[in-house]
Design a protein around this motif. Structure first.
Motif, PDB file in Angstrom:
ATOM      1  N   ARG A  57       5.915  10.894   4.912  1.00  0.00           N
ATOM      2  CA  ARG A  57       6.784  10.275   3.904  1.00  0.00           C
ATOM      3  C   ARG A  57       7.342   8.940   4.393  1.00  0.00           C
ATOM      4  O   ARG A  57       7.410   7.975   3.646  1.00  0.00           O
ATOM      5  N   VAL A  58       7.736   8.900   5.662  1.00  0.00           N
ATOM      6  CA  VAL A  58       8.253   7.641   6.216  1.00  0.00           C
ATOM      7  C   VAL A  58       7.152   6.574   6.184  1.00  0.00           C
ATOM      8  O   VAL A  58       7.392   5.428   5.801  1.00  0.00           O
ATOM      9  N   GLY A  59       5.939   6.942   6.555  1.00  0.00           N
ATOM     10  CA  GLY A  59       4.816   6.001   6.490  1.00  0.00           C
ATOM     11  C   GLY A  59       4.531   5.546   5.073  1.00  0.00           C
ATOM     12  O   GLY A  59       4.260   4.362   4.822  1.00  0.00           O
ATOM     13  N   LEU A  60       4.601   6.479   4.122  1.00  0.00           N
ATOM     14  CA  LEU A  60       4.341   6.135   2.719  1.00  0.00           C
ATOM     15  C   LEU A  60       5.438   5.260   2.109  1.00  0.00           C
ATOM     16  O   LEU A  60       5.198   4.566   1.128  1.00  0.00           O
ATOM     17  N   VAL A  61       6.628   5.311   2.657  1.00  0.00           N
ATOM     18  CA  VAL A  61       7.719   4.465   2.165  1.00  0.00           C
ATOM     19  C   VAL A  61       7.697   3.098   2.851  1.00  0.00           C
ATOM     20  O   VAL A  61       7.836   2.056   2.205  1.00  0.00           O
ATOM     21  N   LEU A  62       7.519   3.087   4.166  1.00  0.00           N
ATOM     22  CA  LEU A  62       7.600   1.831   4.904  1.00  0.00           C
ATOM     23  C   LEU A  62       6.396   0.912   4.695  1.00  0.00           C
ATOM     24  O   LEU A  62       6.550  -0.310   4.694  1.00  0.00           O
ATOM     25  N   ALA A  63       5.203   1.472   4.534  1.00  0.00           N
ATOM     26  CA  ALA A  63       4.007   0.637   4.378  1.00  0.00           C
ATOM     27  C   ALA A  63       4.092  -0.276   3.148  1.00  0.00           C
ATOM     28  O   ALA A  63       3.852  -1.487   3.271  1.00  0.00           O
ATOM     29  N   PRO A  64       4.436   0.222   1.966  1.00  0.00           N
ATOM     30  CA  PRO A  64       4.551  -0.685   0.822  1.00  0.00           C
ATOM     31  C   PRO A  64       5.690  -1.699   0.971  1.00  0.00           C
ATOM     32  O   PRO A  64       5.576  -2.839   0.508  1.00  0.00           O
TER      33      PRO A  64
END
Length: 94
Positions: A57-64
């Motif tokens: 979830r952290v990766g999916l939020v920070l990448a965009p």
């Protein structure tokens, strides 16, 4: 670049196209690296379920977020007028 209402030259349009391409491609690369660094361990290793969920979830939020920040920063830097290499000098013979 041309101001409001002015026609741009072909060279200016080409420069804008190249800069947009650079902004998008560098943003995709940066976002992919960030996602891989944050969520990669959750995908590669056997971790507790809540840790895997959190890392993904952290990766999916920070990448965009990084993607948008990179595109905006590159395009804003491009839109600023170039400053002379020697402030105060307007022509080579001055």
């Amino acid at each position: 670049m041309g101001g409001h209402g002015e026609r741009r030259t072909q060279a200016e349009r080409d420069a804008i196209t190249v800069e947009i391409g650079y902004a998008l491609s560098s943003a995709v690369f940066a976002a992919a690296v960030l996602f891989g660094a944050v969520a990669g361990p959750a995908l590669l290793f056997e971790l507790p379920d809540h840790v895997e969920w959190l890392m993904l979830r952290v990766g999916l939020v920070l990448a965009p977020v990084l993607f948008v920040a990179r595109v905006v920063s590159v395009l804003l830097r491009f839109s600023r007028p170039a400053q002379p290499s020697q402030p105060g000098r307007t022509s080579p013979d001055s």
